[in-house]
Each structure stands twice: as C-alpha cells, then as structure tokens.
Design a protein around this motif. Structure first.
Motif, PDB file in Angstrom:
ATOM      1  N   LYS A 290      -0.189 -20.498  -9.331  1.00  0.00           N
ATOM      2  CA  LYS A 290       0.525 -21.275  -8.336  1.00  0.00           C
ATOM      3  C   LYS A 290      -0.304 -22.250  -7.509  1.00  0.00           C
ATOM      4  CE  LYS A 290       3.069 -17.596  -7.241  1.00  0.00           C
ATOM      5  NZ  LYS A 290       3.936 -16.829  -6.349  1.00  0.00           N
TER       6      LYS A 290
ATOM      7  N   TYR B  67      13.747 -13.742  -7.325  1.00  0.00           N
ATOM      8  CA  TYR B  67      13.061 -12.580  -7.897  1.00  0.00           C
ATOM      9  C   TYR B  67      14.005 -11.480  -8.383  1.00  0.00           C
ATOM     10  CZ  TYR B  67       8.414 -14.045  -6.429  1.00  0.00           C
ATOM     11  OH  TYR B  67       7.223 -14.718  -6.314  1.00  0.00           O
TER      12      TYR B  67
ATOM     13  N   PHE C 176       7.516 -14.384 -14.735  1.00  0.00           N
ATOM     14  CA  PHE C 176       6.085 -14.534 -15.041  1.00  0.00           C
ATOM     15  C   PHE C 176       5.874 -15.001 -16.484  1.00  0.00           C
ATOM     16  CE2 PHE C 176       6.860 -11.236 -11.982  1.00  0.00           C
ATOM     17  CZ  PHE C 176       5.947 -11.483 -10.977  1.00  0.00           C
TER      18      PHE C 176
ATOM     19  N   PHE D   3       5.115 -19.066 -13.527  1.00  0.00           N
ATOM     20  CA  PHE D   3       3.702 -19.031 -13.158  1.00  0.00           C
ATOM     21  C   PHE D   3       3.044 -17.797 -13.765  1.00  0.00           C
ATOM     22  CE2 PHE D   3       6.212 -16.970  -9.875  1.00  0.00           C
ATOM     23  CZ  PHE D   3       5.589 -15.745  -9.758  1.00  0.00           C
TER      24      PHE D   3
ATOM     25  N   THR E 111      -0.191 -14.821 -12.992  1.00  0.00           N
ATOM     26  CA  THR E 111      -1.021 -14.274 -11.903  1.00  0.00           C
ATOM     27  C   THR E 111      -2.287 -13.616 -12.483  1.00  0.00           C
ATOM     28  OG1 THR E 111       0.130 -12.162 -11.948  1.00  0.00           O
ATOM     29  CG2 THR E 111       1.010 -13.833 -10.452  1.00  0.00           C
TER      30      THR E 111
ATOM     31  N   GLU F  64       1.597  -0.164  -3.800  1.00  0.00           N
ATOM     32  CA  GLU F  64       1.468  -1.591  -4.095  1.00  0.00           C
ATOM     33  C   GLU F  64       2.655  -2.345  -3.515  1.00  0.00           C
ATOM     34  OE1 GLU F  64       0.703  -2.968  -8.144  1.00  0.00           O
ATOM     35  OE2 GLU F  64       0.663  -5.040  -7.415  1.00  0.00           O
TER      36      GLU F  64
ATOM     37  N   GLY G  60       4.915  -5.566  -3.727  1.00  0.00           N
ATOM     38  CA  GLY G  60       5.273  -6.647  -4.650  1.00  0.00           C
ATOM     39  C   GLY G  60       4.557  -6.563  -5.973  1.00  0.00           C
ATOM     40  N   PRO G  61       4.820  -5.523  -6.770  1.00  0.00           N
ATOM     41  CA  PRO G  61       4.020  -5.303  -7.997  1.00  0.00           C
ATOM     42  C   PRO G  61       4.370  -6.196  -9.205  1.00  0.00           C
ATOM     43  CG  PRO G  61       5.056  -3.261  -7.182  1.00  0.00           C
ATOM     44  CD  PRO G  61       5.731  -4.400  -6.505  1.00  0.00           C
ATOM     45  N   GLY G  62       5.323  -7.090  -9.091  1.00  0.00           N
ATOM     46  CA  GLY G  62       5.608  -8.015 -10.206  1.00  0.00           C
ATOM     47  C   GLY G  62       6.016  -7.297 -11.467  1.00  0.00           C
TER      48      GLY G  62
ATOM     49  N   GLU H  27       9.182  -2.856  -3.542  1.00  0.00           N
ATOM     50  CA  GLU H  27       9.732  -3.929  -4.390  1.00  0.00           C
ATOM     51  C   GLU H  27      11.206  -4.149  -4.038  1.00  0.00           C
ATOM     52  OE1 GLU H  27       8.488  -6.136  -7.127  1.00  0.00           O
ATOM     53  OE2 GLU H  27      10.338  -6.789  -6.171  1.00  0.00           O
ATOM     54  N   VAL H  28      11.590  -5.409  -3.800  1.00  0.00           N
ATOM     55  CA  VAL H  28      13.006  -5.700  -3.505  1.00  0.00           C
ATOM     56  C   VAL H  28      13.823  -5.948  -4.762  1.00  0.00           C
ATOM     57  CG1 VAL H  28      13.044  -6.660  -1.177  1.00  0.00           C
ATOM     58  CG2 VAL H  28      12.356  -8.120  -3.082  1.00  0.00           C
ATOM     59  N   SER H  29      13.177  -6.304  -5.847  1.00  0.00           N
ATOM     60  CA  SER H  29      13.918  -6.748  -7.027  1.00  0.00           C
ATOM     61  C   SER H  29      14.303  -5.583  -7.940  1.00  0.00           C
ATOM     62  CB  SER H  29      13.051  -7.737  -7.823  1.00  0.00           C
ATOM     63  OG  SER H  29      13.574  -7.899  -9.128  1.00  0.00           O
TER      64      SER H  29
ATOM     65  N   LEU I 118      12.775  -6.311 -11.458  1.00  0.00           N
ATOM     66  CA  LEU I 118      11.329  -6.102 -11.594  1.00  0.00           C
ATOM     67  C   LEU I 118      10.946  -4.636 -11.434  1.00  0.00           C
ATOM     68  CD1 LEU I 118       9.918  -9.309  -9.837  1.00  0.00           C
ATOM     69  CD2 LEU I 118       9.842  -8.757 -12.268  1.00  0.00           C
TER      70      LEU I 118
ATOM     71  N   HIS J 117      -1.109  -8.001  -4.068  1.00  0.00           N
ATOM     72  CA  HIS J 117      -1.586  -9.184  -4.777  1.00  0.00           C
ATOM     73  C   HIS J 117      -0.442 -10.180  -4.911  1.00  0.00           C
ATOM     74  CE1 HIS J 117      -2.643 -11.729  -8.262  1.00  0.00           C
ATOM     75  NE2 HIS J 117      -3.777 -11.761  -7.590  1.00  0.00           N
ATOM     76  N   GLU J 118      -0.630 -11.371  -4.372  1.00  0.00           N
ATOM     77  CA  GLU J 118       0.417 -12.403  -4.359  1.00  0.00           C
ATOM     78  C   GLU J 118       1.731 -11.837  -3.814  1.00  0.00           C
ATOM     79  OE1 GLU J 118       0.967 -15.464  -7.052  1.00  0.00           O
ATOM     80  OE2 GLU J 118      -1.061 -15.459  -7.852  1.00  0.00           O
ATOM     81  N   PHE J 119       1.645 -11.048  -2.763  1.00  0.00           N
ATOM     82  CA  PHE J 119       2.832 -10.552  -2.069  1.00  0.00           C
ATOM     83  C   PHE J 119       3.057 -11.374  -0.804  1.00  0.00           C
ATOM     84  CE2 PHE J 119       4.380  -7.769   1.414  1.00  0.00           C
ATOM     85  CZ  PHE J 119       5.662  -7.519   0.936  1.00  0.00           C
TER      86      PHE J 119
HETATM   87  C1  LIG Z   1       4.417 -13.524  -6.861  1.00  0.00           C
HETATM   88  S1  LIG Z   1       5.028 -11.978  -7.298  1.00  0.00           S
HETATM   89  C2  LIG Z   1       3.491 -11.105  -7.460  1.00  0.00           C
HETATM   90  C3  LIG Z   1       3.546 -10.039  -8.501  1.00  0.00           C
HETATM   91  C4  LIG Z   1       2.286  -9.237  -8.790  1.00  0.00           C
HETATM   92  N1  LIG Z   1       1.685  -8.672  -7.614  1.00  0.00           N
HETATM   93  C5  LIG Z   1       1.274 -10.042  -9.571  1.00  0.00           C
HETATM   94  O1  LIG Z   1       0.311 -10.481  -8.999  1.00  0.00           O
HETATM   95  O2  LIG Z   1       1.486 -10.251 -10.771  1.00  0.00           O
HETATM   96  C6  LIG Z   1       5.761 -11.341  -5.812  1.00  0.00           C
HETATM   97  C7  LIG Z   1       6.287  -9.938  -5.909  1.00  0.00           C
HETATM   98  O3  LIG Z   1       6.729  -9.512  -4.612  1.00  0.00           O
HETATM   99  C8  LIG Z   1       8.081  -9.076  -4.675  1.00  0.00           C
HETATM  100  N2  LIG Z   1       8.665  -9.411  -3.361  1.00  0.00           N
HETATM  101  C9  LIG Z   1       8.897 -10.633  -2.862  1.00  0.00           C
HETATM  102  N3  LIG Z   1       9.370 -10.547  -1.594  1.00  0.00           N
HETATM  103  C10 LIG Z   1       9.398  -9.236  -1.289  1.00  0.00           C
HETATM  104  C11 LIG Z   1       9.778  -8.492  -0.127  1.00  0.00           C
HETATM  105  N4  LIG Z   1      10.204  -9.110   0.969  1.00  0.00           N
HETATM  106  N5  LIG Z   1       9.684  -7.150  -0.161  1.00  0.00           N
HETATM  107  C12 LIG Z   1       9.239  -6.517  -1.285  1.00  0.00           C
HETATM  108  N6  LIG Z   1       8.871  -7.167  -2.422  1.00  0.00           N
HETATM  109  C13 LIG Z   1       8.954  -8.508  -2.421  1.00  0.00           C
HETATM  110  C14 LIG Z   1       8.661  -9.821  -5.846  1.00  0.00           C
HETATM  111  O4  LIG Z   1       9.843  -9.266  -6.347  1.00  0.00           O
HETATM  112  C15 LIG Z   1       7.487  -9.749  -6.819  1.00  0.00           C
HETATM  113  O5  LIG Z   1       7.401  -8.485  -7.424  1.00  0.00           O
END
Ligand SMILES: C[S@@+](CC[C@H](N)C(=O)[O-])C[C@H]1O[C@@H](n2cnc3c(N)ncnc32)[C@H](O)[C@@H]1O
Length: 434
Positions: A17, A84, A90, A96, A98, A131, A133-135, A162-164, A167, A221-223
């Motif tokens: 990104k 998401y 991904f 994108f 990561t 973790e 936001g584990p993607g 994780e909200v999704s 995912l 990571h990227e959260f």
């Molecule tokens: C950019 S992705 C990063 C994924 C992973 N950490 C990686 O580096 O590959 C952001 C992650 O955060 C989650 N997320 C975004 N906003 C969130 C929130 N408010 N609460 C919990 N999870 C969230 C998304 O669903 C996704 O899993």
C-alpha cells in the motif's frame, strides 16, 4: 514451505500500500470547499457498490456532511457492504499485498522476537497470543509454527480480533484443524472458536475489549492504518474538521468540505505541545485502541508489537485508497477499494506512555529490524535449501521487505512493554530496536 516460496515470485509485481502513493500532498491539505448546511447536488453514479454509496448519500443528505473517520469506518466495516467484510482483498486477485504474504521470513522473525522477549520476561505461563486484524491469518500461522518448533512448554491460547466474518473463516482455515461459529445468542465474548493441529484453542473476537484478561503477546500488522482518521485543518487559531459531502453537480460521488462550525472532534482535539502542522490526520480510534493495549499490558503484563507504515507526527495528508494494486480516489465507488492512512507513531507512543505505565521501543524501520534479527542468515539458509530456479525469488522477496526504496523504511516497528521493566530494558536493549 516450498509452495509458499514459489508463490512469492508471482506476487512481486503487486503493490503494497505505501509504495504507489504519489505526492498526494504530503505537505498540503486536500482540496476542500466550504460546507453547505444542506446539499442539493446531483445523484451519485451507480456502480457495483451502489448500495453503500446510496446509504452514505442518504445519510449525508439527512444529517449533513460526515467526518472522514465516519466515512472510512462505514466503507471498510459496514456489516453488509464494507470492504473487508465479505471477500478476500489480498494478493493477485485483490488490491494489495502485505509483508507476511511476501515472505515467510517476516512471520518467522516476528515469532522468534516474540519468543525471545517472552523468555526474557521469565516465560510466563499461560499466555495469550493476540493478533489485531489478522487478514488471511498468514502471520499468525507463521508465528504459531515458530512457537511450536521452540517447544515452549507453556500453555497458551490464540485470540484474533477481527470484524470481518469472511476473513475470520479464512484465518481459521489457515491455522486451525477445526473451527465453528458460536451462536449469536451465546453471550460469549467470542464469535468463532477453533483448534489448531497441535491442540491450541483459538478464539475470534470483534473487539479488543472482548479478549480475556491475562499476560498477552499482541501483534498488530497493518491494523492501525485501517482505523478511521479525522482530518483537521487550522483556521486562524482554531482547528476545523474536513468533512465529506455529496458531490456537486457534474462531479462524481463525494467531495471534501470544510466544516464551518466546530465538530465534536475538532472541539476536543488537543495538538501535541510541539505541533507545527496546520493540517493533519488524527485517529481517535487509534488513541482508544492503544490506550486499551497500554492499560492491559500495565495490568496483566505482556508485550505489543505494532508494525505498520507510518510517520512520526510530520505527515499531513495520507488518506488514500487502493484498488487492484493501484491508487484510487478514496471518494469514488466507496466499498470497492481499500481505504488507509499512515499511522502516526508519535501519537501511538505518546498515548501508550500517558495512558499506562508503558516503556516503548521504536519506531524503527522494518528493514533495520529484520536485519538486526539476522534476516540475512535466515535468507541464506532458505536459499541453500531451495531449487536453483527459486533462489532469486526468495532473495527478491526479502529485498522487498528490507530495501529502503521498497518496504524497508516506510514500514516501522514499535514495541510496548510494562513500564516496570524500563531499567532492565535500558540495560539489556531489546533486539531489533538497537
Ligand atoms: C490491511 S488488513 C491487514 C491484514 C494482516 N495483518 C496482514 O498484514 O496481512 C487489515 C485487517 O484488519 C481487519 N480490521 C479492519 N478494521 C478493523 C476493526 N475496526 N476491528 C477489527 N479488525 C479490523 C480487517 O478485516 C483485516 O483483517
């Protein structure tokens, strides 16, 4: 592992990104117009994500322009149409790539760092691996492999925030042997539970507040770059908020406007004492979540490692969108592209240190952290076991993570430790950070 390595090559052309970001005005504010109390502009253009666009438009027409943070939250995490919520975003088919997806070396070194710091703290057991936001679950899987390999002899559980719903299933499939959804009316603090191949329990939570108390090793990571930001601009000696309104006639979708009166956030915002910027991005949600982490670490013990692209309080305008590995206008076709803003590590550090008795290390650049963690040695080991045709692929993945021209310097690491360890950590500096 080889399969994973082989995949790296086909990913090299993807954008991560931060890289394709043009000069969106690192020193200048977005183009804004004065807000109207009620806008009577043209209907939005229909697109594949028309329902989210329509909802946002209806809301703005009913109640007036909304903060960028509200727009960002809705676009990313709206339960029905949020970016998401319902798909894999991904990799090649997504928008994108990561670091954990680029090379296994990333997750392995993060795992080794965590285990070594946990041991230095006396190997507390049980512990929680958390973790945010584990993607796709790739980092959690690689860290889990390290923990398993080191045979820690400690009890631990895994907690994904994780909200999704989509995912969370992808994550469970990546590192669990079995998993199931918890019924909505269960009153439990988790909505999904799984078991790894080695019998470790994994839980999925919607919010950090729902993760049980206890000594925790937290990864993000990227959260934080996905958390909503408010855009603020100094007018005279008052901070005013940049809002999002529906577009004027002849324009597409939405536009920025400057609030005429104070908003809840502009009225409570207090800049850092040495602030020199006249426009900036402020993430109230980052402040809230870092505050929760600080309180948790002070109360229960633990470590948090925040890894993201960001700055130290100097950037002004980083809010942007990514679609199919290209920069995209964040105000167009909401829900069809990722929205992101650079993490303000100065705010993260300041919040951690003021909300709890926390000792912070960093931020340091990702390239330096990985090199100090003996990344080259691991690279050579992997290369020596790879087929000749894969060796260059492995090398280029590692280069992408560490080269200052690629991801090496824009991505940064910051660690949070209990403040009671400050003297000890100053005497025996934390690997990766010095
Ligand atoms: C950019 S992705 C990063 C994924 C992973 N950490 C990686 O580096 O590959 C952001 C992650 O955060 C989650 N997320 C975004 N906003 C969130 C929130 N408010 N609460 C919990 N999870 C969230 C998304 O669903 C996704 O899993």
């Amino acid at each position: 592992m080889l399969r994973e390595v082989l995949k790296i090559g086909s990913r090299r052309c993807y954008s991560y990104k931060s890289v394709r970001r043009p000069s969106l005005g690192a020193t200048s504010p977005p183009k804004v117009e004065a807000t109207k109390e009620q806008s009577g502009s043209s209907p939005t253009i229909e697109n594949g994500h028309g329902s989210l666009s329509k909802q946002l438009r209806a809301r703005i027409l009913a109640t007036g322009p909304i903060p960028v943070a509200e727009y960002m939250r809705e676009v990313l995490t709206n339960p029905q149409a949020g970016y998401y919520m319902n798909r894999d975003v991904f990799g090649r088919e997504g928008d994108f790539i990561t670091s954990p997806e680029i090379s296994q070396i990333f997750g392995e070194l993060v795992g080794i760092w965590l285990v070594s710091e946990w041991r230095k703290m006396g190997s507390p057991s049980p512990f929680q691996l958390v973790e945010l936001g584990p993607g796709r679950g790739t980092l959690a899987r690689d860290v889990l492999k390290v923990i398993t390999k080191f045979k820690l002899g400690a009890e631990f559980s895994m907690h994904m925030v994780e909200v999704s719903p989509f995912l969370s299933k992808a994550q469970a499939q990546r590192f669990c042997y079995s998993h199931e959804t918890v019924p909505e009316d269960s009153q439990l603090p988790h909505y999904q539970v799984g078991t790894t191949a080695t019998g470790t329990k994994a839980f999925w939570h919607r919010r950090l507040e729902d993760v049980p108390q206890g000594f925790s090793l937290v990864l993000a990571h990227e959260f934080f770059d996905a958390l909503p930001v408010h855009k603020l601009q100094l007018a005279g000696n008052k901070w005013q908020e940049v809002l999002i309104d529906v577009a004027s006639e002849g324009e597409k979708d939405f536009r920025y406007v400057l609030s005429r009166s104070q908003t809840p956030v502009s009225s409570v915002f207090r800049p850092m004492p040495d602030e020199t910027r006249s426009c900036l991005e402020y993430s109230l949600e980052t402040e809230r979540q870092v505050g929760l982490l600080a309180e948790r670490i002070q109360r229960d013990g633990g470590i948090a490692l925040i890894m993201d692209y960001g700055h130290f309080g100097e950037k002004t305008d980083t809010f942007r969108a990514f679609k199919q590995h290209q920069l995209h206008n964040p105000l167009l076709e909401p829900g069809s592209a990722d929205l992101t803003a650079d993490v303000d590590f100065k705010l993260v550090r300041h919040t951690a240190e003021t909300r709890g008795n926390i000792h912070c290390c960093g931020p340091v650049e990702q390239g330096l952290f990985l090199q100090r963690m003996q990344g080259e040695a691991r690279l050579e080991q992997l290369v020596s076991h790879a087929l000749p045709e894969n060796q260059e692929i492995i090398r280029s993945g590692y280069k992408m993570l560490t080269d200052p021209e690629q991801m090496g310097s824009r991505f940064k690491f910051l660690a949070m430790f209990p403040g009671v360890l400050a003297n000890h950590l100053n005497k025996y500096p934390v690997v990766g950070f010095s």
